[in-house]
Scaffold this motif. Sequence first.
Motif, PDB file in Angstrom:
ATOM      1  N   GLY A 110     -40.047  72.634 120.186  1.00  0.00           N
ATOM      2  CA  GLY A 110     -39.261  73.849 120.371  1.00  0.00           C
ATOM      3  C   GLY A 110     -38.907  74.518 119.057  1.00  0.00           C
ATOM      4  N   LEU A 111     -38.499  73.731 118.061  1.00  0.00           N
ATOM      5  CA  LEU A 111     -38.136  74.295 116.757  1.00  0.00           C
ATOM      6  C   LEU A 111     -39.358  74.874 116.052  1.00  0.00           C
ATOM      7  N   SER A 112     -40.486  74.174 116.134  1.00  0.00           N
ATOM      8  CA  SER A 112     -41.695  74.701 115.494  1.00  0.00           C
ATOM      9  C   SER A 112     -42.205  75.932 116.236  1.00  0.00           C
ATOM     10  N   GLY A 113     -41.998  75.975 117.559  1.00  0.00           N
ATOM     11  CA  GLY A 113     -42.398  77.158 118.311  1.00  0.00           C
ATOM     12  C   GLY A 113     -41.623  78.394 117.906  1.00  0.00           C
ATOM     13  N   LEU A 114     -40.363  78.229 117.515  1.00  0.00           N
ATOM     14  CA  LEU A 114     -39.568  79.358 117.033  1.00  0.00           C
ATOM     15  C   LEU A 114     -40.211  79.993 115.810  1.00  0.00           C
ATOM     16  N   VAL A 115     -40.753  79.135 114.923  1.00  0.00           N
ATOM     17  CA  VAL A 115     -41.402  79.651 113.712  1.00  0.00           C
ATOM     18  C   VAL A 115     -42.808  80.152 114.017  1.00  0.00           C
ATOM     19  N   GLU A 116     -43.564  79.384 114.794  1.00  0.00           N
ATOM     20  CA  GLU A 116     -44.968  79.716 115.032  1.00  0.00           C
ATOM     21  C   GLU A 116     -45.136  80.986 115.860  1.00  0.00           C
ATOM     22  N   PHE A 117     -44.365  81.125 116.929  1.00  0.00           N
ATOM     23  CA  PHE A 117     -44.587  82.222 117.873  1.00  0.00           C
ATOM     24  C   PHE A 117     -43.659  83.412 117.657  1.00  0.00           C
ATOM     25  N   TRP A 118     -42.406  83.146 117.331  1.00  0.00           N
ATOM     26  CA  TRP A 118     -41.436  84.231 117.254  1.00  0.00           C
ATOM     27  C   TRP A 118     -41.308  84.824 115.857  1.00  0.00           C
ATOM     28  N   LEU A 119     -41.476  84.027 114.821  1.00  0.00           N
ATOM     29  CA  LEU A 119     -41.356  84.544 113.454  1.00  0.00           C
ATOM     30  C   LEU A 119     -42.711  84.912 112.853  1.00  0.00           C
ATOM     31  N   LEU A 120     -43.758  84.146 113.157  1.00  0.00           N
ATOM     32  CA  LEU A 120     -45.085  84.390 112.580  1.00  0.00           C
ATOM     33  C   LEU A 120     -46.090  84.863 113.619  1.00  0.00           C
ATOM     34  N   PHE A 121     -45.625  85.260 114.811  1.00  0.00           N
ATOM     35  CA  PHE A 121     -46.446  85.895 115.851  1.00  0.00           C
ATOM     36  C   PHE A 121     -47.632  85.023 116.290  1.00  0.00           C
ATOM     37  N   GLY A 122     -47.486  83.720 116.234  1.00  0.00           N
ATOM     38  CA  GLY A 122     -48.502  82.808 116.760  1.00  0.00           C
ATOM     39  C   GLY A 122     -49.695  82.558 115.876  1.00  0.00           C
ATOM     40  N   ALA A 123     -49.736  83.128 114.664  1.00  0.00           N
ATOM     41  CA  ALA A 123     -50.899  82.936 113.788  1.00  0.00           C
ATOM     42  C   ALA A 123     -51.090  81.470 113.390  1.00  0.00           C
ATOM     43  N   PRO A 124     -50.042  80.750 112.939  1.00  0.00           N
ATOM     44  CA  PRO A 124     -50.267  79.331 112.593  1.00  0.00           C
ATOM     45  C   PRO A 124     -50.724  78.495 113.784  1.00  0.00           C
ATOM     46  N   ALA A 125     -50.171  78.761 114.954  1.00  0.00           N
ATOM     47  CA  ALA A 125     -50.566  77.995 116.136  1.00  0.00           C
ATOM     48  C   ALA A 125     -52.030  78.234 116.486  1.00  0.00           C
ATOM     49  N   LEU A 126     -52.490  79.485 116.377  1.00  0.00           N
ATOM     50  CA  LEU A 126     -53.880  79.800 116.694  1.00  0.00           C
ATOM     51  C   LEU A 126     -54.829  79.136 115.710  1.00  0.00           C
ATOM     52  N   ILE A 127     -54.545  79.234 114.424  1.00  0.00           N
ATOM     53  CA  ILE A 127     -55.430  78.648 113.414  1.00  0.00           C
ATOM     54  C   ILE A 127     -55.482  77.132 113.549  1.00  0.00           C
ATOM     55  N   CYS A 128     -54.321  76.511 113.725  1.00  0.00           N
ATOM     56  CA  CYS A 128     -54.281  75.046 113.840  1.00  0.00           C
ATOM     57  C   CYS A 128     -54.985  74.575 115.105  1.00  0.00           C
ATOM     58  N   SER A 129     -54.861  75.319 116.209  1.00  0.00           N
ATOM     59  CA  SER A 129     -55.520  74.924 117.453  1.00  0.00           C
ATOM     60  C   SER A 129     -57.035  75.016 117.346  1.00  0.00           C
ATOM     61  N   LEU A 130     -57.518  76.002 116.602  1.00  0.00           N
ATOM     62  CA  LEU A 130     -58.961  76.144 116.436  1.00  0.00           C
ATOM     63  C   LEU A 130     -59.534  75.069 115.518  1.00  0.00           C
ATOM     64  N   ILE A 131     -58.755  74.616 114.555  1.00  0.00           N
ATOM     65  CA  ILE A 131     -59.235  73.599 113.624  1.00  0.00           C
ATOM     66  C   ILE A 131     -59.164  72.206 114.243  1.00  0.00           C
ATOM     67  N   SER A 132     -58.101  71.936 114.992  1.00  0.00           N
ATOM     68  CA  SER A 132     -57.889  70.599 115.544  1.00  0.00           C
ATOM     69  C   SER A 132     -58.911  70.277 116.627  1.00  0.00           C
ATOM     70  N   GLU A 133     -59.420  69.053 116.628  1.00  0.00           N
ATOM     71  CA  GLU A 133     -60.369  68.624 117.658  1.00  0.00           C
ATOM     72  C   GLU A 133     -59.697  68.528 119.023  1.00  0.00           C
ATOM     73  N   ARG A 134     -58.396  68.275 119.042  1.00  0.00           N
ATOM     74  CA  ARG A 134     -57.665  68.160 120.301  1.00  0.00           C
ATOM     75  C   ARG A 134     -56.876  69.412 120.640  1.00  0.00           C
ATOM     76  N   GLY A 135     -57.116  70.491 119.919  1.00  0.00           N
ATOM     77  CA  GLY A 135     -56.428  71.734 120.212  1.00  0.00           C
ATOM     78  C   GLY A 135     -54.944  71.696 119.914  1.00  0.00           C
ATOM     79  N   LYS A 136     -54.526  70.912 118.928  1.00  0.00           N
ATOM     80  CA  LYS A 136     -53.103  70.798 118.621  1.00  0.00           C
ATOM     81  C   LYS A 136     -52.626  71.968 117.766  1.00  0.00           C
ATOM     82  N   ARG A 137     -51.442  72.474 118.078  1.00  0.00           N
ATOM     83  CA  ARG A 137     -50.766  73.404 117.185  1.00  0.00           C
ATOM     84  C   ARG A 137     -49.854  72.615 116.260  1.00  0.00           C
ATOM     85  N   LEU A 138     -49.164  73.301 115.354  1.00  0.00           N
ATOM     86  CA  LEU A 138     -48.336  72.600 114.375  1.00  0.00           C
ATOM     87  C   LEU A 138     -47.247  71.770 115.050  1.00  0.00           C
ATOM     88  N   GLY A 139     -46.664  72.299 116.119  1.00  0.00           N
ATOM     89  CA  GLY A 139     -45.628  71.539 116.814  1.00  0.00           C
ATOM     90  C   GLY A 139     -46.160  70.238 117.379  1.00  0.00           C
TER      91      GLY A 139
END
Length: 310
Positions: A110-139
């Motif tokens: 939840g805390l990482s989602g505040l930064v990933e989606f609400w402050l940075l508009f989901g860019a870190p989550a998208l990049i991390c999900s594309l790189i991760s083999e399991r589709g993980k975001r930073l959270g």
Amino acid sequence: MADVVTGEAVVVEVRVAQLPSRALALMIDMVVQFAGVFGVGLLLSMVTFIAEEALATAFGILLGALVVVGYPVLFETLTRGRSLGKLALGLRVVSDDGGPERFRQALFRGLSGLVEFWLLFGAPALICSLISERGKRLGDVFSGTIVIAERGPRQAPPPEMPPALAAWATTLELSRLPEGLATTARQYLSRFTELSPMVRHEMGARIVARFAAFVSPPPPPNAPPWAYLAAVLAERRRRTEARLARQIQGYSTRHGAAPAVPYATAFPAVPPAPPPLTPPTGIPVPFPPPVFAASPARTSATPGGFQPPA
């Protein structure tokens, strides 16, 4: 698909949630959160009439943070890893060991989602999900979780025994057949009608060549690859069901339970196969196209192909 190692060192295969389904679930959750933030704005407008502006602003920031962070934390904790969006899409958050999501992990997400989606508009989550083999975001990386899909695809029913190979199949030696190779054959038969004739034959021939190293004796001459594979899988399933029936009967006898159900009753016989197809020349086809035992209704098929159940 991904392998998850549980705390008991058992490897479990799970279906990792794909990025489109996760994005759609996130959109549903954000709509709910926006509605909550709108409600906080209305409440704040009423508070400003009875409190100072600075106090009302602090109160609004606190309530907004509770809506943005508290919503996913509360829902994922109470529902064991499912928010409203994930519930609608059949997704669930679990630990890396396959266990249910804990409060600490939900709080990190939840805390990482505040930064990933609400402050940075989901860019870190998208990049991390594309790189991760399991589709993980930073959270997920920080909390040690993974999002899986609980709604698996509908599996095709098992293939039926070709009548022309029924007698030969009873002589097979199947104890050395690997489970992974049997799964490959089942997938090939379930996709039989989706393949072109050339690919269908070449793929079947390759699987049959691999089967030959573990299954004996060889099939009768001129047996099509699909008929050989269907016969092996049907005979393997029949022997497994018979072994389970004997185990149930033995357990009932030792423990004085109710009489065991006869095998013919516990596992009803497969309905008789349709008569062989006859080509225009009048020469009967030795191996009718494969059908499935659980098909609700069989349809006509051309020689060399078959229609799986709808």
